[in-house]
Design an enzyme around this catalytic site. Structure first.
Site, PDB file in Angstrom:
ATOM      1  N   SER A 141       3.270 -18.343  -9.609  1.00  0.00           N
ATOM      2  CA  SER A 141       2.085 -17.688  -9.065  1.00  0.00           C
ATOM      3  C   SER A 141       0.800 -18.324  -9.610  1.00  0.00           C
ATOM      4  O   SER A 141       0.626 -19.528  -9.508  1.00  0.00           O
ATOM      5  CB  SER A 141       2.164 -16.181  -9.356  1.00  0.00           C
ATOM      6  N   ASP A 181       5.835 -15.058  -3.375  1.00  0.00           N
ATOM      7  CA  ASP A 181       5.558 -15.284  -4.806  1.00  0.00           C
ATOM      8  C   ASP A 181       6.829 -15.499  -5.629  1.00  0.00           C
ATOM      9  O   ASP A 181       7.804 -14.748  -5.512  1.00  0.00           O
ATOM     10  CB  ASP A 181       4.790 -14.067  -5.341  1.00  0.00           C
TER      11      ASP A 181
END
Length: 431
Positions: A45, A183
């Protein structure tokens, strides 16, 4: 061959956490100042974004990204986060329009992509000797999927980095070739295994406690874990003040993790240590007859009482048993509302602390047992500390007999008041 096996390969692992990733940029500042380098970096991320820029060595652009950050630089038309109810009411039309658009069409993260494109230099990235990998989650194949530097092309490198940071449903689903991605925190927010695959045998892990899955780290690995000691705020809070605060905190705390600064939650210059040690010895001597109240774990209990949580452990040569009273002094500093995200000289810190404590409102001492009970159970913790301090001042460092039993009920507040009393005397003696 044996020399090759014993060679140290250092890996940096950057965890996911949205806006909290600003902390990682501050840590990078500290690494550079301490001349600490890494052979490979893995991230998830925001950690994947910071890691990709780290590979290029472009700290300046990363800092500029943080210093100019605001919500609309992440998502199109995203309004500033209201700080209170009044701001929500005042901006309700803007907020309503944004959420209506979000529900209908989803979020547009083209501003974030543009800022990554501005920072990311593919040629510099590939030419760097530092290896790289990031974690994503492939929802087409329903499994975590890592991308390594050697697999990234000029056409898909930025898409891969953004895929790692596609925190669904806040961010849209990313597409690479025929597969859909979200993600990497859905697979592993702390992808230490990727650094292992790149040959690392020593690891520095920065965990900013973002949302996502964290796999257990092998206890046999040589890992230095860096995690925030003070709260970083909401991971979706992209307000500029919060971003800068997180960056400064990352720098100060990482410097403490590497014993370049002193202190625990507050931060002091390394040159402050002799002064800190002297204060420790002074308070230790003053309280040798109070051993029963300065029990093991009272520091942690004091932080829990003052802050409402137990901070993470800080492994530093300065944060040892020789910094026992210093942690209690820090609790007083929180009561006095000193800013913990600053670098202090310890002498100046103590003077400012004493000044602020002395400026607290004076309280009337209750004159009966009943009024004492009512007072103590209807007051904030800082008011109880203030009352104990006033009693100690008026009675040469001792509590009146009527109040003696209360120091066992409000042990933390009494101890902080006692340290305040003794510290004030010390500062007056040396001034």
């Amino acid at each position: 061959m044996e020399q090759e096996q014993n060679k140290k390969v250092r890996g940096l692992v950057l965890g996911g956490g949205g806006a909290r990733g600003c902390y990682e940029v501050g840590a990078w500042q500290a690494f550079r100042e301490c001349n600490i380098h890494f052979d490979c970096v893995s991230g998830t991320s925001i950690g994947a974004i910071v890691g990709a820029i780290y590979v290029q060595g472009n700290l300046h652009d990363a800092i500029e990204f943080v210093y100019t950050l605001k919500p609309s630089h992440i998502i199109t038309n995203m309004p500033d986060l209201p700080e209170n109810f009044d701001e929500i009411v005042a901006n309700k039309e803007t907020l309503f329009a944004f959420f209506k658009s979000y529900i209908k069409e989803g979020s547009d993260i083209s501003p974030l992509k543009e800022r990554i494109e501005h920072m990311f230099d593919y040629d510099a990235f590939m030419a760097s000797k530092i290896n790289y990998a990031c974690m994503t989650y492939n929802i087409t194949k329903m499994r975590g999927e890592a991308f390594f530097k050697k697999e990234m092309t000029r056409q898909d490198a930025i898409d891969i980095i953004i895929a790692s940071a596609s925190c669904y449903p806040a961010f849209p689903i990313a597409k690479i070739k025929d597969d859909l991605y979200i993600d990497g925190g859905f697979e592993n927010n702390i992808p230490i295994s990727l650094c292992q695959e790149m040959g690392a045998n020593e690891f520095v892990v920065i965990d900013v406690h973002g949302p996502g899955r964290v796999k257990k780290i092998d206890a046999n690995l040589q890992v230095k874990l860096i995690q925030p000691l003070l709260p970083l705020g909401n991971f979706l809070d992209f307000m500029p003040q919060q971003a800068k605060r997180s960056l400064h905190l990352g720098y100060l705390e990482t410097m403490k993790y590497y014993s370049q600064f002193c202190g625990y939650l507050f931060t002091f210059t390394k040159e402050s240590w002799p002064k800190i040690f002297m204060i420790e010895q002074y308070l230790k001597l003053k309280n040798q007859n109070h051993a029963s109240i300065f029990v093991k774990g009272i520091n942690e209990k004091a932080y829990q009482k003052v802050l409402g949580y137990k901070p993470s452990q800080l492994d530093s040569k300065y944060n040892t048993n020789d910094y026992f009273y210093g942690r209690l002094i820090e609790c007083l500093a929180f009561i006095a509302n000193l800013d913990p995200v600053m670098l202090y000289d310890y002498s100046q810190f103590l003077q400012e602390l004493d000044h602020r404590l002395e400026a607290l409102p004076h309280l009337e001492v209750p004159d009966s047992i009943k009024s004492i009970h009512d007072f103590m159970h209807n007051r904030k913790k800082e008011e109880i500390v203030n009352l104990f301090h006033l009693l100690l001042q008026n009675n040469n460092g001792k509590l009146p007999l009527t109040y003696e039993p209360l120091k066992n009920v409000f042990d933390v507040q009494y101890i902080l008041a006692l340290i305040w009393y003794e510290l004030h005397i010390y500062l007056n003696e040396i001034s």
